[in-house]
Write a protein that holds these residues in place. Structure first.
Motif, PDB file in Angstrom:
ATOM      1  N   ASP A 163       9.265  -1.130   5.172  1.00 16.25           N
ATOM      2  CA  ASP A 163       8.094  -2.035   5.470  1.00 16.25           C
ATOM      3  C   ASP A 163       7.936  -1.979   6.805  1.00 16.25           C
ATOM      4  N   GLN A 164       7.034  -1.347   7.542  1.00 14.14           N
ATOM      5  CA  GLN A 164       6.949  -1.246   9.035  1.00 14.14           C
ATOM      6  C   GLN A 164       5.496  -2.140   9.454  1.00 14.14           C
ATOM      7  N   SER A 165       5.089  -2.725   8.615  1.00 15.08           N
ATOM      8  CA  SER A 165       3.909  -3.895   9.053  1.00 15.08           C
ATOM      9  C   SER A 165       4.225  -4.480  10.081  1.00 15.08           C
ATOM     10  N   GLY A 166       2.950  -5.283  10.682  1.00 19.61           N
ATOM     11  CA  GLY A 166       2.751  -5.816  12.052  1.00 19.61           C
ATOM     12  C   GLY A 166       4.181  -7.074  11.986  1.00 19.61           C
ATOM     13  N   SER A 167       4.361  -7.812  10.922  1.00 16.41           N
ATOM     14  CA  SER A 167       5.258  -8.898  11.237  1.00 16.41           C
ATOM     15  C   SER A 167       6.879  -8.379  10.978  1.00 16.41           C
TER      16      SER A 167
ATOM     17  N   ALA B 202       1.276   4.605   3.333  1.00 16.19           N
ATOM     18  CA  ALA B 202       2.580   5.269   3.271  1.00 16.19           C
ATOM     19  C   ALA B 202       2.900   6.498   3.566  1.00 16.19           C
ATOM     20  N   TYR B 203       4.043   6.792   4.242  1.00 19.66           N
ATOM     21  CA  TYR B 203       4.104   8.322   4.831  1.00 19.66           C
ATOM     22  C   TYR B 203       5.683   8.559   4.911  1.00 19.66           C
ATOM     23  N   ASN B 204       6.050   9.903   5.174  1.00 20.52           N
ATOM     24  CA  ASN B 204       7.436  10.279   5.401  1.00 20.52           C
ATOM     25  C   ASN B 204       7.951   9.464   6.580  1.00 20.52           C
TER      26      ASN B 204
ATOM     27  N   TRP C 239      17.682   9.263  13.206  1.00 25.31           N
ATOM     28  CA  TRP C 239      16.638   9.786  12.240  1.00 25.31           C
ATOM     29  C   TRP C 239      15.576   9.192  12.120  1.00 25.31           C
ATOM     30  N   PHE C 240      15.634   7.712  12.147  1.00 24.04           N
ATOM     31  CA  PHE C 240      14.503   6.920  11.774  1.00 24.04           C
ATOM     32  C   PHE C 240      14.010   6.002  12.821  1.00 24.04           C
ATOM     33  N   GLU C 241      12.902   6.012  13.388  1.00 28.66           N
ATOM     34  CA  GLU C 241      12.428   5.131  14.404  1.00 28.66           C
ATOM     35  C   GLU C 241      11.730   3.923  13.969  1.00 28.66           C
ATOM     36  N   PRO C 242      11.909   2.734  14.705  1.00 31.37           N
ATOM     37  CA  PRO C 242      11.323   1.356  14.242  1.00 31.37           C
ATOM     38  C   PRO C 242       9.753   1.579  14.892  1.00 31.37           C
ATOM     39  N   HIS C 243       8.956   0.906  13.633  1.00 29.11           N
ATOM     40  CA  HIS C 243       7.716   0.645  13.883  1.00 29.11           C
ATOM     41  C   HIS C 243       7.196  -0.470  13.290  1.00 29.11           C
ATOM     42  N   ALA C 244       6.223  -1.115  13.953  1.00 25.57           N
ATOM     43  CA  ALA C 244       5.656  -2.522  13.365  1.00 25.57           C
ATOM     44  C   ALA C 244       4.083  -2.712  13.561  1.00 25.57           C
ATOM     45  N   SER C 245       3.436  -2.477  12.884  1.00 26.29           N
ATOM     46  CA  SER C 245       2.018  -2.685  12.880  1.00 26.29           C
ATOM     47  C   SER C 245       1.295  -2.641  11.582  1.00 26.29           C
ATOM     48  N   GLY C 246       0.024  -3.347  11.304  1.00 24.42           N
ATOM     49  CA  GLY C 246      -0.703  -3.213  10.275  1.00 24.42           C
ATOM     50  C   GLY C 246      -0.312  -3.811   9.206  1.00 24.42           C
ATOM     51  N   GLY C 247      -1.054  -3.905   8.059  1.00 31.27           N
ATOM     52  CA  GLY C 247      -0.565  -4.625   6.735  1.00 31.27           C
ATOM     53  C   GLY C 247       0.699  -3.877   6.151  1.00 31.27           C
ATOM     54  N   THR C 248       0.538  -4.413   4.795  1.00 29.45           N
ATOM     55  CA  THR C 248       1.952  -4.117   4.039  1.00 29.45           C
ATOM     56  C   THR C 248       1.339  -3.670   2.545  1.00 29.45           C
ATOM     57  N   PRO C 249       0.994  -2.235   2.902  1.00 28.47           N
ATOM     58  CA  PRO C 249       0.622  -1.376   1.444  1.00 28.47           C
ATOM     59  C   PRO C 249       1.844  -1.004   0.670  1.00 28.47           C
ATOM     60  N   MET C 250       2.304  -2.039  -0.059  1.00 27.15           N
ATOM     61  CA  MET C 250       3.685  -1.648  -0.860  1.00 27.15           C
ATOM     62  C   MET C 250       3.273  -1.112  -1.957  1.00 27.15           C
ATOM     63  N   CYS C 251       2.154  -1.216  -2.647  1.00 31.87           N
ATOM     64  CA  CYS C 251       1.727  -0.522  -3.872  1.00 31.87           C
ATOM     65  C   CYS C 251       1.724   1.062  -3.407  1.00 31.87           C
ATOM     66  N   GLN C 252       1.012   1.467  -2.557  1.00 32.06           N
ATOM     67  CA  GLN C 252       0.923   2.851  -1.937  1.00 32.06           C
ATOM     68  C   GLN C 252       2.334   3.400  -1.866  1.00 32.06           C
ATOM     69  N   ALA C 253       3.263   2.655  -1.131  1.00 30.90           N
ATOM     70  CA  ALA C 253       4.521   3.290  -0.824  1.00 30.90           C
ATOM     71  C   ALA C 253       5.376   3.286  -2.448  1.00 30.90           C
ATOM     72  N   ILE C 254       5.188   2.584  -3.258  1.00 28.05           N
ATOM     73  CA  ILE C 254       5.949   2.611  -4.411  1.00 28.05           C
ATOM     74  C   ILE C 254       5.500   3.566  -5.543  1.00 28.05           C
TER      75      ILE C 254
ATOM     76  N   SER D 219       2.721  -7.915  -0.608  1.00 24.85           N
ATOM     77  CA  SER D 219       1.945  -6.517  -0.592  1.00 24.85           C
ATOM     78  C   SER D 219       0.328  -6.976  -0.213  1.00 24.85           C
ATOM     79  N   THR D 220      -0.161  -6.242   0.556  1.00 23.01           N
ATOM     80  CA  THR D 220      -1.554  -6.359   0.739  1.00 23.01           C
ATOM     81  C   THR D 220      -2.759  -5.407   0.205  1.00 23.01           C
ATOM     82  N   ASP D 221      -2.047  -4.610  -0.592  1.00 18.41           N
ATOM     83  CA  ASP D 221      -2.884  -3.517  -1.550  1.00 18.41           C
ATOM     84  C   ASP D 221      -2.772  -3.827  -3.180  1.00 18.41           C
ATOM     85  N   GLY D 222      -2.531  -5.214  -3.332  1.00 16.83           N
ATOM     86  CA  GLY D 222      -2.330  -5.030  -4.932  1.00 16.83           C
ATOM     87  C   GLY D 222      -0.934  -6.013  -5.175  1.00 16.83           C
ATOM     88  N   ASP D 223      -1.002  -5.858  -6.707  1.00 15.59           N
ATOM     89  CA  ASP D 223       0.380  -6.448  -7.105  1.00 15.59           C
ATOM     90  C   ASP D 223       1.241  -5.547  -7.595  1.00 15.59           C
ATOM     91  N   PRO D 224       2.545  -5.374  -6.863  1.00 16.26           N
ATOM     92  CA  PRO D 224       3.303  -4.138  -7.223  1.00 16.26           C
ATOM     93  C   PRO D 224       4.137  -4.347  -8.276  1.00 16.26           C
TER      94      PRO D 224
END
Length: 277
Positions: free
Chosen positions: A20-24, A76-78, A126-141, A171-176
């Motif tokens: 999760d890299q959402s704003g919170s 959701a992204y690499n 290898w992995f950078e911290p980011h935090a912005s936007g919503g929580t598209p958990m369904c897209q990630a799964i 999740s902000t994009d549905g029930d995961p």
């Protein structure tokens, strides 16, 4: 009995981190660092540890394929960039060869005389911290499921992949839940994909570690993440017990309200696959 396949270069396993890299995730933890920074540090340290586990006298053996999927403002992204940005899953030797950079960090060490000294260490990132936007958990799964279906088709006899999902919000994009059920139905001949869920908190409330039932969990969101989580296989139960956790045959790979220490334990336990050859 599933989850007993020996891991070798011809039959590796896979670890896929969903972060999760959402704003919170910019909220500060008790350590003084943001949740995003804390998770990124532990993930980078975990990758270095996995490389060490695969290092033999002749070099790094490709026992593990590793991937990171981030999700937030850009969907959701690499989670990898640079040389690792072309695909999600990579053999561990490619991870070793392609950090974004090597940082100099200070680590407190025992000086052997009852005191503490700071020592400079090299810390690959290898992995950078980011935090912005919503929580598209369904897209990630969904993205994770696509990767793992292809991986399992190519590795039918391997120890099944493990998904380690780290989140701090709903999740902000549905029930995961149904998607999590589907990802746990993807399988190799050694068993279904394992999905473990970690809820990162700044609340200061006591963490809930590897519960055996959803009764007693603090709210509906905690119960949802519990239901999304796989039961711990026998060898992970034993390892968790060795680390001092009270776990049973019914315990699931789930932590709620985790602090900085629990994040480390979650990554350590979740990446302890079966025997390496």
């Amino acid at each position: 009995m599933p989850y007993i396949a020996e891991i070798s270069r011809s039959n590796p396993t896979a670890f896929l981190f969903l972060v999760d890299q959402s704003g919170s995730m910019d909220d500060k933890m008790s350590s003084g660092r943001s949740k995003a920074q804390q998770v990124a540090d532990v993930l980078n340290r975990t990758l270095a540890t996995l490389i060490t586990r695969c290092t033999k006298s002749e070099g790094t053996r490709n026992y593990f394929d590793i991937g990171v999927i981030g999700y937030g403002a850009n969907g959701a992204y690499n989670g990898f960039q640079g040389a690792l940005g072309s695909s999600v899953l990579h053999p561990i030797s490619a991870i070793e060869a392609s950090p974004l950079r090597i940082e100099e960090r200070q680590k407190k060490m025992d000086d052997g005389a009852g005191g503490v000294v700071e020592q400079s260490i090299k810390f690959p990132v290898w992995f950078e911290p980011h935090a912005s936007g919503g929580t598209p958990m369904c897209q990630a799964i969904t993205k994770a499921a696509e990767e793992l279906v292809a991986w399992c088709d190519s590795h039918p006899n391997s120890y099944p992949p493990t998904v380690l999902h780290i989140t701090d919000g709903e999740s902000t994009d549905g029930d995961p839940e149904e998607l999590a059920t589907q990802i746990r139905q993807i399988q190799t001949g050694d068993g279904p994909v394992l999905m473990f869920n970690l809820h990162v908190s700044t609340s200061g409330a006591n963490p809930v570690e590897f519960p055996a039932a959803e009764t007693g969990l603090p709210d509906a969101y905690a119960k949802l993440l519990f239901r999304m989580s796989s039961p711990l296989p026998d060898h992970l139960i034993r390892f968790a017990q060795e680390k001092g956790f009270k776990v049973s045959m019914e315990s699931r790979g789930f932590m709620f309200n985790a602090d900085a220490v629990q994040i480390v334990d979650f990554f350590d336990i979740g990446t302890r696959a079966s025997q390496l050859r």
